[in-house]
Design a protein around this motif. Structure first.
Motif, mmCIF file in Angstrom:
data_model
loop_
_atom_site.group_PDB
_atom_site.id
_atom_site.type_symbol
_atom_site.label_atom_id
_atom_site.label_comp_id
_atom_site.label_asym_id
_atom_site.label_seq_id
_atom_site.Cartn_x
_atom_site.Cartn_y
_atom_site.Cartn_z
ATOM 1 N N TYR A 87 -8.468 3.317 -17.027
ATOM 2 C CA TYR A 87 -7.679 4.547 -17.115
ATOM 3 C C TYR A 87 -6.714 4.673 -15.937
ATOM 4 O O TYR A 87 -5.514 4.846 -16.108
ATOM 5 C CB TYR A 87 -8.637 5.741 -17.164
ATOM 6 N N ALA A 88 -7.233 4.568 -14.719
ATOM 7 C CA ALA A 88 -6.404 4.728 -13.526
ATOM 8 C C ALA A 88 -7.088 4.026 -12.358
ATOM 9 O O ALA A 88 -8.242 3.595 -12.454
ATOM 10 C CB ALA A 88 -6.188 6.208 -13.216
ATOM 11 N N TYR A 89 -6.354 3.934 -11.241
ATOM 12 C CA TYR A 89 -6.929 3.286 -10.070
ATOM 13 C C TYR A 89 -6.244 3.797 -8.806
ATOM 14 O O TYR A 89 -5.152 4.371 -8.857
ATOM 15 C CB TYR A 89 -6.781 1.758 -10.153
ATOM 16 N N THR A 90 -6.914 3.611 -7.691
ATOM 17 C CA THR A 90 -6.320 3.874 -6.387
ATOM 18 C C THR A 90 -6.137 2.544 -5.677
ATOM 19 O O THR A 90 -6.811 1.558 -5.983
ATOM 20 C CB THR A 90 -7.191 4.795 -5.521
ATOM 21 N N LEU A 91 -5.225 2.523 -4.724
ATOM 22 C CA LEU A 91 -4.901 1.279 -4.041
ATOM 23 C C LEU A 91 -4.713 1.548 -2.554
ATOM 24 O O LEU A 91 -3.895 2.384 -2.167
ATOM 25 C CB LEU A 91 -3.617 0.694 -4.625
ATOM 26 N N SER A 92 -5.485 0.867 -1.729
ATOM 27 C CA SER A 92 -5.347 0.984 -0.283
ATOM 28 C C SER A 92 -4.851 -0.343 0.274
ATOM 29 O O SER A 92 -5.470 -1.388 0.044
ATOM 30 C CB SER A 92 -6.684 1.358 0.363
ATOM 31 N N LEU A 93 -3.732 -0.283 0.984
ATOM 32 C CA LEU A 93 -3.108 -1.482 1.516
ATOM 33 C C LEU A 93 -3.157 -1.473 3.040
ATOM 34 O O LEU A 93 -2.601 -0.576 3.675
ATOM 35 C CB LEU A 93 -1.648 -1.554 1.069
ATOM 36 N N SER A 94 -3.818 -2.464 3.614
ATOM 37 C CA SER A 94 -3.791 -2.670 5.061
ATOM 38 C C SER A 94 -2.911 -3.883 5.299
ATOM 39 O O SER A 94 -3.287 -5.014 4.985
ATOM 40 C CB SER A 94 -5.202 -2.907 5.601
ATOM 41 N N LEU A 95 -1.705 -3.638 5.835
ATOM 42 C CA LEU A 95 -0.668 -4.658 5.858
ATOM 43 C C LEU A 95 -0.368 -5.153 7.274
ATOM 44 O O LEU A 95 -0.155 -4.345 8.177
ATOM 45 C CB LEU A 95 0.620 -4.095 5.253
ATOM 46 N N PRO A 96 -0.314 -6.462 7.456
ATOM 47 C CA PRO A 96 0.111 -7.007 8.757
ATOM 48 C C PRO A 96 1.634 -6.958 8.877
ATOM 49 O O PRO A 96 2.351 -6.789 7.889
ATOM 50 C CB PRO A 96 -0.395 -8.450 8.699
#
Length: 324
Positions: A87-96
């Motif tokens: 249905y849906a999702y969350t996204l956490s990005l830890s970016l260098p």
């Protein structure tokens, strides 16, 4: 001198991620601190989470499209294994700091492909700076409570089925680690299987006629052992029925690899599921209609353990676990 196009959190959100929310009211167009989930009548919300870490779950040199496909596939596979639709999702990005606009664009484009294909959207998330690339995602799916598939409670006599082919990804990983050498055609085939795993989304189609399911992320034997986690039942597998690709069969024939190596390896992201034998015709009709490959590889028996052609396997690798 040309001014550097600096990457900022706001640019990532409004230039790239906004296109992933599909203008759903639940997201507030990413202008709120949180979002909400719509409750569907007679449906339960299934939740799963996966985190992938650079140098642990993927290599630094892997393309952005591969990293995107892995975080999506890992989660969709879990959703499917419980009989739910995403249905849906969350996204956490830890970016260098090394991440570029080009990388983010390719990453988002691949995710958008899967969103359109399987009809789910980005609900929200978080962006932070890190010394290495780390991506975490929560996925939400819907399924009727009575149809939720679990990892346990198959019945004695149930058939054991697997989807797709097993083992190709394991060869791709071995190639990436330079543990095996193959010709260019073989290398391309197996490397792509490792870099771009595909989720098997048959779960919501079979949940009403199956008794248990699990996705194959930690190896066929290891994940099968989770289904038969009882002293009262076990599994008898027919070795001749295990589905392998023609490319992998060629490696077996040339003694490049042995079956135990691939059946103990993970990252196939196919499903193992069990069902009463009376449902064989129904399952085959579903597989044919929706173009899924399913293979009956064994049955649930009334004695503990995993047996292959009636011979008990005394040793197999335990499912992968992170160590700290």
């Amino acid at each position: 001198m040309k001014k550097k196009n600096k990457i900022t959190e706001q640019k990532i959100i409004y230039r790239y991620l906004n296109k992933l929310n599909f203008n759903k009211s639940e997201t507030f167009n990413f202008n709120n601190d949180a979002a909400f989930l719509k409750k569907r009548k007679n449906k339960e919300i299934v939740v799963t989470n996966d985190t992938i870490v650079e140098s642990v779950d993927f290599f630094k040199s892997d393309p952005a499209e591969s990293v995107a496909q892995k975080i999506i596939t890992y989660n969709l596979s879990d959703i499917s294994s419980m009989g739910a639709d995403p249905y849906a999702y969350t996204l956490s990005l830890s970016l260098p700091k090394k991440i570029t606009h080009e990388w983010i664009s390719k990453f988002v484009k691949k995710i958008l492909y899967f969103q359109n294909k399987y009809n789910f959207f980005l609900l929200g998330g978080d962006i932070s700076q890190s010394n290495q690339l780390i991506i975490s995602s929560n996925f939400f799916g819907y399924v009727a409570k009575q149809n939720i598939l679990k990892r346990e409670f198959p019945n004695k006599g149930d058939d054991i089925w697997v989807t797709g082919y097993l083992g190709d990804s394991a060869i791709g990983l071995a190639l990436s680690k330079k543990q095996i050498v193959l010709n260019d055609v073989q290398t391309k085939y197996f490397t792509n299987k490792f870099l771009f795993p595909k989720p098997c989304m048959i779960g919501s189609l079979i949940c009403k006629i199956s008794t248990s399911a699990i996705d194959i992320s930690d190896g066929f034997y290891g994940d099968l052992s989770k289904i038969i986690n009882s002293k009262l039942i076990g599994a008898n597998i027919y070795s001749s029925k295990i589905p392998y690709s023609s490319n992998l069969k060629k490696l077996f024939a040339k003694n490049k690899i042995v079956t135990s190596d691939v059946l103990n390896a993970g990252d196939d992201y196919e499903l193992i599921f069990t069902a009463p034998k009376d449902n064989r015709t129904k399952l085959k009709k579903i597989a044919t209609k929706y173009n899924y490959r399913i293979t009956k590889v064994g049955r649930i028996i009334g004695k503990n353990g995993i047996y292959v052609d009636d011979q008990k396997i005394m040793k197999f690798k335990n499912p992968y676990q992170h160590s700290f």
